[in-house]
Design an enzyme around this catalytic site. Structure first.
Site, PDB file in Angstrom:
ATOM      1  N   ARG A   1      11.398   4.373  -9.249  1.00  0.00           N
ATOM      2  CA  ARG A   1      11.912   4.823  -8.050  1.00  0.00           C
ATOM      3  C   ARG A   1      13.440   3.969  -8.105  1.00  0.00           C
ATOM      4  O   ARG A   1      13.914   4.602  -8.915  1.00  0.00           O
ATOM      5  CB  ARG A   1      11.097   3.760  -6.973  1.00  0.00           C
ATOM      6  CG  ARG A   1      11.451   4.589  -5.488  1.00  0.00           C
ATOM      7  CD  ARG A   1      10.469   3.977  -4.393  1.00  0.00           C
ATOM      8  NE  ARG A   1      11.165   2.587  -3.836  1.00  0.00           N
ATOM      9  CZ  ARG A   1      10.489   1.816  -3.013  1.00  0.00           C
ATOM     10  NH1 ARG A   1       9.495   2.300  -2.183  1.00  0.00           N
ATOM     11  NH2 ARG A   1      11.205   0.689  -2.704  1.00  0.00           N
TER      12      ARG A   1
ATOM     13  N   LYS B   1       8.871  -3.924   7.689  1.00  0.00           N
ATOM     14  CA  LYS B   1       9.219  -2.555   8.069  1.00  0.00           C
ATOM     15  C   LYS B   1       8.017  -1.801   8.406  1.00  0.00           C
ATOM     16  O   LYS B   1       8.122  -0.794   9.333  1.00  0.00           O
ATOM     17  CB  LYS B   1       9.785  -1.891   6.705  1.00  0.00           C
ATOM     18  CG  LYS B   1       8.734  -1.631   5.692  1.00  0.00           C
ATOM     19  CD  LYS B   1       9.386  -1.192   4.033  1.00  0.00           C
ATOM     20  CE  LYS B   1       8.455  -0.872   3.023  1.00  0.00           C
ATOM     21  NZ  LYS B   1       9.077  -0.873   1.980  1.00  0.00           N
TER      22      LYS B   1
HETATM   23  C1  LIG Z   1       8.585  -1.940   1.115  1.00  0.00           C
HETATM   24  C2  LIG Z   1       9.112  -2.822   0.314  1.00  0.00           C
HETATM   25  C3  LIG Z   1       8.881  -3.945  -0.075  1.00  0.00           C
HETATM   26  C4  LIG Z   1       7.342  -4.523   0.274  1.00  0.00           C
HETATM   27  O1  LIG Z   1       6.357  -3.861  -0.276  1.00  0.00           O
HETATM   28  P1  LIG Z   1       4.799  -4.181   0.208  1.00  0.00           P
HETATM   29  O2  LIG Z   1       4.052  -3.305  -0.852  1.00  0.00           O
HETATM   30  O3  LIG Z   1       4.521  -4.128   1.515  1.00  0.00           O
HETATM   31  O4  LIG Z   1       4.795  -5.856  -0.152  1.00  0.00           O
HETATM   32  C5  LIG Z   1       9.534  -4.660  -1.115  1.00  0.00           C
HETATM   33  N1  LIG Z   1      10.550  -4.127  -1.714  1.00  0.00           N
HETATM   34  C6  LIG Z   1      11.098  -3.077  -1.347  1.00  0.00           C
HETATM   35  C7  LIG Z   1      12.235  -2.490  -2.003  1.00  0.00           C
HETATM   36  C8  LIG Z   1      10.478  -1.983  -0.573  1.00  0.00           C
HETATM   37  O5  LIG Z   1      10.879  -1.108  -0.010  1.00  0.00           O
END
Ligand SMILES: *Cc1c(COP(=O)(O)O)cnc(C)c1O
Length: 358
Positions: A131, A36
């Protein structure tokens, strides 16, 4: 190449993925590579798959569609719990999705039935980061309801750390999640193969061999892209931190005082900047701004270059201590933290170019 642009070193991303996939494998964990931060850049996605990511994840369903259209041959995971308004796209473009609310799971069920597919879901559990996810005591009643829904298949539980509350993953929190997974397996006679236990914040636990066995998947973005864990932002062994470089061009270079002349009010962003009088300084302006990057997330690569601040389209540097003489038209390079990488990758004004891996 028109400035500003980012070079993306795909070989470094492949190598970073390989190092992290290896670390995961040694703890019995499969790796979801998270795209992302790069808007699901296809080169980055392919580099992650080449390095051993067995699933790709993204928070935007549009990005998953982009990956699917590019024939990326691994299962795709939607990371942001879906909006009701995107359940049709979710079952079309995602193989898995993370869910929290029963009403969303019911809508996914209807959409999957309508599309004639089965959609895999991972129920999110909030282990304290505040969250997404249901609190642990709500999981068993939720699963009872989920199992009644046709068209969806519950394949696991998931949790997220260090995103909103900054909660650090601990062996105890993960043991608690594994305990819930075991309760679900026993109560409902389910295989529940996936326990997706976190993100780049889990890497310190993994490296120390402290992540409990049974956590079977991690979703890693920043760790792969920037080679850093996200609890202390320390470098991960065997990875590079410089897969992304921002290249900018100098449009003005002048000697100016270090303090504005006369009375000062707010800047273009409603802030009241403070200045230290360091006398007359050599300043450069490069053509990039807050519209394209988060300035605080940039690190100049050349010694002697200091970021003073910026507005929407101008980044102001103090280059007095720079050894090489600089001129209008010269390039100034920066490394990027996550906070700068994300907007720069989104900005249509920042071009992208690649090193290696076709
Ligand atoms: C963005 C995201 C991740 C990845 O997080 P990083 O800190 O970039 O490894 C994993 N799980 C969810 C649900 C996310 O939104």
């Amino acid at each position: 190449m028109r400035y500003p642009f980012i070079t993306i070193d795909l070989d470094k991303i492949t190598a970073n993925t390989r190092a992290i996939a290896e670390l995961c494998r040694s703890s019995g964990v499969t790796l979801t590579g998270v795209t992302k931060a790069t808007c699901a850049d296809i080169g980055v996605a392919k580099a992650m798959v080449a390095g051993g990511a067995s699933i790709l994840g993204d928070s935007r369903v549009q990005n998953l569609k982009k990956l699917k259209d590019a024939d990326i041959a691994v299962p795709l995971m939607l990371l942001r719990i879906p909006m009701l308004s995107e359940v049709e796209d979710t079952v079309t473009h995602a193989d898995f999705s993370l869910v929290s609310e029963l009403s969303t799971a019911a809508a996914l069920s209807r959409a999957a039935k309508h599309a004639g597919t089965r959609h895999k879901i991972i129920q999110m559990v909030d282990m304290g980061d505040l969250r997404e996810g249901l609190s642990p005591q709500k999981i068993l009643p939720q699963i009872t309801e989920l199992l009644r829904l046709p068209g969806i298949e519950l394949v696991g539980l998931g949790t997220n750390f260090a995103c909103y509350g900054g909660l650090v993953p601990t062996p105890a929190a993960l043991e608690a999640l594994l305990g819930i997974a075991d309760q679900v397996r026993k109560a409902f006679v389910l295989e529940l193969p996936i326990v997706s236990g976190g993100n780049s914040a889990n890497i310190n636990l993994l490296s120390a061999g402290l992540q409990p066995r049974g956590v079977s998947n991690l979703r890693i973005g920043e760790g792969i892209l920037l080679g850093r864990e996200t609890v202390n932002r320390g470098p991960i062994a065997g990875t590079r931190q410089d897969a992304f470089t921002l290249h900018t061009e100098i449009v003005e270079i002048q000697e100016k005082p270090s303090v504005p002349a006369g009375q000062t009010g707010q800047d273009a962003f409603g802030r009241s900047p403070r200045f230290v009088d360091r006398g007359i300084r050599q300043r450069a302006i490069v053509a990039i701004g807050r519209q394209d990057v988060e300035i605080d997330g940039l690190a100049p690569l050349a010694p002697g270059v200091e970021i003073l601040g910026g507005s929407s389209d101008h980044l102001i540097l103090d280059v007095s201590d720079c050894e090489a003489p600089l001129a209008v038209g010269d390039e100034v390079r920066f490394g990027l933290q996550y906070s700068a990488l994300v907007p720069a990758m989104i900005s249509p004004y920042v071009a992208k170019t690649y090193r290696s891996l076709p």
